[in-house]
Design a protein around this motif. Structure first.
Motif, PDB file in Angstrom:
ATOM      1  N   LEU A  47       6.906  13.177   6.356  1.00  0.00           N
ATOM      2  CA  LEU A  47       7.046  12.693   7.722  1.00  0.00           C
ATOM      3  C   LEU A  47       7.468  13.786   8.696  1.00  0.00           C
ATOM      4  O   LEU A  47       7.380  13.610   9.902  1.00  0.00           O
ATOM      5  CB  LEU A  47       8.062  11.544   7.771  1.00  0.00           C
ATOM      6  N   SER A  48       7.959  14.923   8.162  1.00  0.00           N
ATOM      7  CA  SER A  48       8.365  16.004   9.050  1.00  0.00           C
ATOM      8  C   SER A  48       7.190  16.861   9.468  1.00  0.00           C
ATOM      9  O   SER A  48       7.364  17.811  10.226  1.00  0.00           O
ATOM     10  CB  SER A  48       9.381  16.917   8.347  1.00  0.00           C
ATOM     11  N   GLY A  49       6.017  16.568   8.938  1.00  0.00           N
ATOM     12  CA  GLY A  49       4.843  17.368   9.275  1.00  0.00           C
ATOM     13  C   GLY A  49       4.696  18.602   8.403  1.00  0.00           C
ATOM     14  O   GLY A  49       3.926  19.502   8.719  1.00  0.00           O
ATOM     15  N   TYR A 237     -12.167  -4.740  11.867  1.00  0.00           N
ATOM     16  CA  TYR A 237     -10.710  -4.827  11.888  1.00  0.00           C
ATOM     17  C   TYR A 237     -10.238  -6.039  12.669  1.00  0.00           C
ATOM     18  O   TYR A 237      -9.287  -6.713  12.301  1.00  0.00           O
ATOM     19  CB  TYR A 237     -10.111  -3.552  12.474  1.00  0.00           C
ATOM     20  N   TYR A 259      -8.152   4.375   8.273  1.00  0.00           N
ATOM     21  CA  TYR A 259      -7.033   3.933   9.108  1.00  0.00           C
ATOM     22  C   TYR A 259      -5.868   3.473   8.245  1.00  0.00           C
ATOM     23  O   TYR A 259      -4.714   3.851   8.475  1.00  0.00           O
ATOM     24  CB  TYR A 259      -7.501   2.801  10.028  1.00  0.00           C
ATOM     25  N   PHE A 263      -2.799   5.920   8.625  1.00  0.00           N
ATOM     26  CA  PHE A 263      -1.856   5.426   9.627  1.00  0.00           C
ATOM     27  C   PHE A 263      -0.948   4.315   9.131  1.00  0.00           C
ATOM     28  O   PHE A 263       0.083   4.053   9.733  1.00  0.00           O
ATOM     29  CB  PHE A 263      -2.622   4.957  10.868  1.00  0.00           C
ATOM     30  N   ARG A 264      -1.288   3.612   8.078  1.00  0.00           N
ATOM     31  CA  ARG A 264      -0.421   2.562   7.554  1.00  0.00           C
ATOM     32  C   ARG A 264       0.324   3.026   6.311  1.00  0.00           C
ATOM     33  O   ARG A 264       1.443   2.638   6.074  1.00  0.00           O
ATOM     34  CB  ARG A 264      -1.248   1.305   7.230  1.00  0.00           C
ATOM     35  N   SER A 265      -0.331   3.860   5.498  1.00  0.00           N
ATOM     36  CA  SER A 265       0.344   4.395   4.317  1.00  0.00           C
ATOM     37  C   SER A 265       0.812   5.828   4.533  1.00  0.00           C
ATOM     38  O   SER A 265       1.401   6.417   3.637  1.00  0.00           O
ATOM     39  CB  SER A 265      -0.606   4.358   3.104  1.00  0.00           C
ATOM     40  N   PHE A 266       0.538   6.391   5.685  1.00  0.00           N
ATOM     41  CA  PHE A 266       0.952   7.752   6.053  1.00  0.00           C
ATOM     42  C   PHE A 266       0.455   8.788   5.041  1.00  0.00           C
ATOM     43  O   PHE A 266       1.177   9.726   4.713  1.00  0.00           O
ATOM     44  CB  PHE A 266       2.487   7.824   6.197  1.00  0.00           C
TER      45      PHE A 266
ATOM     46  N   PHE B  90       3.446  -4.845  16.965  1.00  0.00           N
ATOM     47  CA  PHE B  90       3.760  -4.459  15.589  1.00  0.00           C
ATOM     48  C   PHE B  90       2.817  -3.378  15.061  1.00  0.00           C
ATOM     49  O   PHE B  90       3.248  -2.370  14.519  1.00  0.00           O
ATOM     50  CB  PHE B  90       3.676  -5.700  14.690  1.00  0.00           C
ATOM     51  N   GLU B  91       1.497  -3.609  15.239  1.00  0.00           N
ATOM     52  CA  GLU B  91       0.514  -2.653  14.723  1.00  0.00           C
ATOM     53  C   GLU B  91       0.706  -1.272  15.329  1.00  0.00           C
ATOM     54  O   GLU B  91       0.595  -0.250  14.659  1.00  0.00           O
ATOM     55  CB  GLU B  91      -0.903  -3.131  15.063  1.00  0.00           C
ATOM     56  N   ALA B  94       3.854   0.799  14.103  1.00  0.00           N
ATOM     57  CA  ALA B  94       3.654   1.545  12.867  1.00  0.00           C
ATOM     58  C   ALA B  94       2.938   2.867  13.123  1.00  0.00           C
ATOM     59  O   ALA B  94       3.230   3.877  12.494  1.00  0.00           O
ATOM     60  CB  ALA B  94       2.841   0.695  11.877  1.00  0.00           C
ATOM     61  N   THR B  95       1.986   2.856  14.037  1.00  0.00           N
ATOM     62  CA  THR B  95       1.164   4.066  14.210  1.00  0.00           C
ATOM     63  C   THR B  95       1.658   4.974  15.319  1.00  0.00           C
ATOM     64  O   THR B  95       1.184   6.086  15.459  1.00  0.00           O
ATOM     65  CB  THR B  95      -0.295   3.669  14.524  1.00  0.00           C
ATOM     66  N   PHE B  98       5.711   7.755  14.165  1.00  0.00           N
ATOM     67  CA  PHE B  98       5.733   9.047  13.482  1.00  0.00           C
ATOM     68  C   PHE B  98       4.969  10.126  14.226  1.00  0.00           C
ATOM     69  O   PHE B  98       5.433  11.271  14.308  1.00  0.00           O
ATOM     70  CB  PHE B  98       5.263   8.863  12.029  1.00  0.00           C
ATOM     71  N   LEU B 102       6.629  13.654  15.491  1.00  0.00           N
ATOM     72  CA  LEU B 102       6.017  14.974  15.258  1.00  0.00           C
ATOM     73  C   LEU B 102       5.764  15.702  16.576  1.00  0.00           C
ATOM     74  O   LEU B 102       5.865  16.925  16.643  1.00  0.00           O
ATOM     75  CB  LEU B 102       4.691  14.799  14.493  1.00  0.00           C
ATOM     76  N   TRP B 116       7.818   0.727   5.392  1.00  0.00           N
ATOM     77  CA  TRP B 116       6.914   1.794   5.846  1.00  0.00           C
ATOM     78  C   TRP B 116       7.354   3.148   5.308  1.00  0.00           C
ATOM     79  O   TRP B 116       6.557   4.078   5.238  1.00  0.00           O
ATOM     80  CB  TRP B 116       6.895   1.890   7.380  1.00  0.00           C
ATOM     81  N   THR B 418       4.153   1.716  -0.623  1.00  0.00           N
ATOM     82  CA  THR B 418       4.467   0.896   0.554  1.00  0.00           C
ATOM     83  C   THR B 418       3.861  -0.489   0.367  1.00  0.00           C
ATOM     84  O   THR B 418       2.985  -0.694  -0.485  1.00  0.00           O
ATOM     85  CB  THR B 418       3.894   1.524   1.831  1.00  0.00           C
ATOM     86  N   ASN B 420       1.848  -1.921   2.263  1.00  0.00           N
ATOM     87  CA  ASN B 420       0.426  -1.867   2.569  1.00  0.00           C
ATOM     88  C   ASN B 420      -0.380  -1.446   1.347  1.00  0.00           C
ATOM     89  O   ASN B 420      -1.446  -1.978   1.067  1.00  0.00           O
ATOM     90  CB  ASN B 420       0.176  -0.909   3.733  1.00  0.00           C
ATOM     91  N   GLU B 421       0.165  -0.479   0.598  1.00  0.00           N
ATOM     92  CA  GLU B 421      -0.569   0.042  -0.557  1.00  0.00           C
ATOM     93  C   GLU B 421      -0.603  -0.936  -1.713  1.00  0.00           C
ATOM     94  O   GLU B 421      -1.587  -1.007  -2.442  1.00  0.00           O
ATOM     95  CB  GLU B 421       0.082   1.341  -1.041  1.00  0.00           C
TER      96      GLU B 421
END
Lengths: 299, 460
Positions: A47-49, A237, A259, A263-266, B90-91, B94-95, B98, B102, B116, B418, B420-421
């Motif tokens: 997450l820190s890039g 979607y 996506y 964007f959801r699981s990073f 909400f959607e 999440a996006t 982060f 950054l 998340w 997560t 989602n996964e």
């Protein structure tokens, strides 16, 4: 003479400078993101890039993921079905509109074009409600006319993708019709007159004269909509978001998978791999399109 | 003339690229400032006459009412702290968060969900809360320990405050009027067999025998979690997941039994797996009962004000003593790592008030827009005390009933995946394939074992 040389030098400098600017822009917007994407596909990030090189791990895990393979298959099915139904329906409608004239023609074109200019998000939300099992308008219409089990549309993995394709075809038919109709209008009437004298029916004229002579438009539309089919996201979607990818992943496609991964699981690395796959498929399609346009047809 | 226009365009382009570069450089600088911040120990005093903090908060009707009312209360108590709220769907929450972190332009305080950030090192990402807000021991006293599992960074500091849970699969929401119509008393439901019997009475059929109204539904949002919860309730969490090797094993009797329990609702034509989106179906009474968090009691109040809804705690599996909740996502608050001085103090005061001031939780629970279970231990302990004294009614009674059963029974499976996964895109999709007759239970459990392990080991 001196003036001509000076002018030529000026033009050369000008062209070089403008070319440099365009090239710089293209490098920032096109080349650099592509190269960084390639790097990302071989890396993992936190997450820190911070990026850690992981080699082919992302590729290995992605190509073993059955959901990714399903997304690939779904995309190709979307392409084949959407392009086929779309082109056939548009050709027929354009053919019918060509037979009209005056105000009626303009009204028909406007009616068919209206969905094209409507927001895809709004259309998707409305069609989602229309498709609702039991209480949606389509379900009620079918139940009132036929003694069948309640249709399930988006809730059934066997019909979910087809339901979305039908919506997509409906929305984009107007644009295809206009392009095909414009092509049909360019065909000289004398060819039809000659064929009529030879005893050709309307259907024979359509298949033997109209379609061959609008082949460039047909190929152009097939190429464009194939590209759109590979990049499809919004309608999928919006209409099958619970769960994402639809019932049993039946509407899972590459961009939705991208996506969800990025964007959801990073997992940006996995997302980068998927975007490369999409790039390769689109590149192949564009090459085919260029080759088709280079063909010369003689009749 | 044309050439002049092209030169002008070129100049504008170059200028814009230069300014973009400057913006990026400014974003990189604060990392050094953050390091300086850690060496200082701010005493929570606000020296400025007024300090403002920006807050990103999830946008939903109950949430909007909650935060607007709370900020009024907070600003009355702290008139020199101004809170600027930005509501984010909400959607997008999440996006957005982060990438904003950054880019260096995240808000001072922001909301997120702990599921998340599973397996993610929050060190250097969010602002540290220990020891400035509380020490680690104080945190464990003030919020439920299990809820802090994902809040630790690699430096053992805590980076988020869990403040509310939707309490996934805490229980079952139902239509009171449909229960009355069927002559059923929901308080008689103690086991899953009881639930099935009641659901049968609530189910309605079309003329062709297809289900017109499901007596019980298993919606997408929570059912993916339900499988692991039912397995855990049978005491089989250790058999299900091996933390050291990252291997999942769904080929265990408890997993099969859990799936058989849920699938029996399909087989006995009580649950229609084709019913579509449950968030449209339930309020339209195409579903009589469904597994959902207690937050749903207030979720539809604005759209469907005539709904009469009730909530019961999840029934037990026969032969087990308690329900174990293997997934319990919490909404959390965190602060930016770039805060310092008065802004940092103001943000810490804001978070402290959320944990310690009961008014923060009274607002949503007393209103019609219910939002979930509070993360504050003190608040829940107080509710339990009031319940014992017979002084609780309404929503607070439901909160106490759920919280006192749910929160102590949260035993999170220490997976790195997560929600989602795992739950949303893997487990529920496979459960659907069983409900729709595409796979047998054994095939599905085999598939889950292989693919959950693959995903888990990818993250190791």
């Amino acid at each position: 003479m001196k003036n001509i040389l000076l002018k030529r030098n000026h033009i050369r400098s000008f062209v070089i400078i403008v070319s440099l600017i365009v090239l710089t822009y293209y490098i920032f917007v096109g080349i650099w993101p592509f190269i960084f994407n390639l790097y990302m596909s071989f890396s993992k990030s936190d997450l820190s890039g911070n990026w850690i090189f992981v080699g082919l791990n992302n590729y290995k895990f992605l190509f073993r993921d059955p959901v990714f393979l399903k997304a690939l298959i779904n995309n190709f099915m979307y392409l084949i079905i959407m392009v086929t139904i779309g082109m056939v329906s548009s050709l027929i409608i354009a053919g019918f509109i060509k037979r009209t004239s005056g105000l009626a023609k303009k009204i028909y074109i406007a009616l068919f074009f209206a969905p094209v200019v409507t927001s895809l998000v709004a259309v998707s939300m409305v069609w989602k409600l229309l498709y609702y099992p039991e209480v949606g308008i389509f379900a009620k219409m079918i139940l009132s006319m036929f003694p069948v089990s309640p249709p399930r549309f988006l809730a059934d993995p066997n019909t979910a993708l087809l339901s979305i394709i039908i919506m997509d075809v409906w929305k984009e038919t107007g644009l295809r019709v206009i392009i095909l109709h414009a092509g049909m209008e360019e065909i000289p009437e004398s060819i039809y007159d000659s064929s009529r004298i030879d005893g050709a029916s309307s259907i024979t004229q359509f298949f033997k004269i109209t379609i061959p002579l609008i082949r460039p438009q047909i190929i152009f539309l097939i190429a464009i909509y194939s590209i759109n089919a590979l990049r499809v996201f919004t309608q999928i979607y919006m209409m099958t978001t619970s769960p994402p990818g639809g019932p049993m992943n039946s509407t899972q496609v590459l961009v939705v998978k991208l996506y969800l991964e990025a964007f959801r699981s990073f997992k940006a690395g996995t997302g980068a791999v998927i975007s490369l796959v999409i790039f390769i498929l689109l590149f192949g399609l564009v090459l085919m399109e260029i080759k088709s346009f280079q063909q010369k047809w003689e009749y | 003339m044309k050439r002049c226009a092209i030169w002008l365009l070129a100049l504008i382009f170059i200028a814009s690229m230069v300014f973009v570069g400057i913006g990026c450089k400014e974003g990189a600088a604060p990392e050094e400032e953050a390091m300086v911040e850690e060496e200082e120990a701010p005493a929570e005093e606000i020296s400025a006459e007024e300090v403002s903090i920006d807050l990103w908060w999830q946008d939903w009707p109950g949430g909007k009412l909650w935060i607007d009312t709370w900020i009024t209360v907070f600003e009355e108590k702290y008139p020199n702290i101004k809170v600027n709220v930005m509501l984010v769907p909400f959607e997008e929450l999440a996006t957005k968060i982060f990438p904003a972190i950054l880019a260096g332009n995240e808000p001072d305080v922001f909301m997120f969900y702990d599921t998340w950030v599973v397996n993610m090192d929050l060190t250097g990402v969010f602002g540290t809360l220990t020891p400035d807000l509380y020490s680690a021991d104080e945190f464990n006293e003030k919020v439920f320990k299990q809820t802090l599992l994902y809040m630790y960074g690699s430096d053992n500091n805590i980076y988020g405050v869990p403040f509310s849970s939707g309490a996934i699969n805490a229980g079952i929401i139902y239509h009171k009027d449909l229960m009355d119509e069927a002559g059923v008393d929901p308080s008689t439901i103690e086991t899953w067999d009881d639930l099935k019997d009641v659901a049968k009475k609530l189910t309605k059929y079309n003329e062709d025998g297809s289900i017109a109204r499901s007596g019980m539904s298993f919606g997408y949002l929570h059912t993916g979690y339900l499988l692991n919860d039912l397995i855990a309730a049978q005491g089989a969490s250790d058999k299900l997941f091996n933390q050291e090797t990252g291997e999942w094993n769904y080929n265990i009797p408890e997993a099969k039994k859990s799936m058989e329990i849920i699938k029996s609702f399909v087989d006995e034509k009580i649950y229609n797996p084709y019913e579509g989106d449950v968030f449209t179906a339930f309020p339209n009474k195409l579903i009589a009962m469904m597994n959902l968090g207690p937050w749903a009691l207030g979720a539809w109040v604005d759209q469907y004000p005539d709904l009469e809804l009730g909530y019961m705690y999840m029934p037990k599996i026969e032969g087990t003593d308690k329900n174990v909740h293997a997934t319990a996502p919490f909404a959390c608050l965190a602060i930016s790592k770039r805060l310092e001085g008065d802004k940092l103090n103001a943000a810490l005061i804001f978070l402290r008030e959320i944990i310690e001031n009961p008014a923060f939780y009274d607002i949503p629970i007393d209103s019609q827009y219910w939002v979930g279970l509070p993360g504050s231990k003190a608040y829940i302990d107080n509710l339990i005390k009031l319940a014992e004294e017979g002084k609780l009614s309404g929503n607070k009674a439901v909160v106490e009933m759920v919280a006192s059963n749910y929160l102590p029974n949260v035993e999170l499976i220490p997976s790195k995946l997560t929600s989602n996964e795992l739950q949303e895109t893997l487990i529920f999709q496979e459960m659907q394939s069983v409900f729709l007759g595409e796979k047998t239970i054994d095939e599905m459990l085999d598939y889950l074992t292989t693919n959950a392990t693959l995903k888990e080991q990818e993250k190791m």
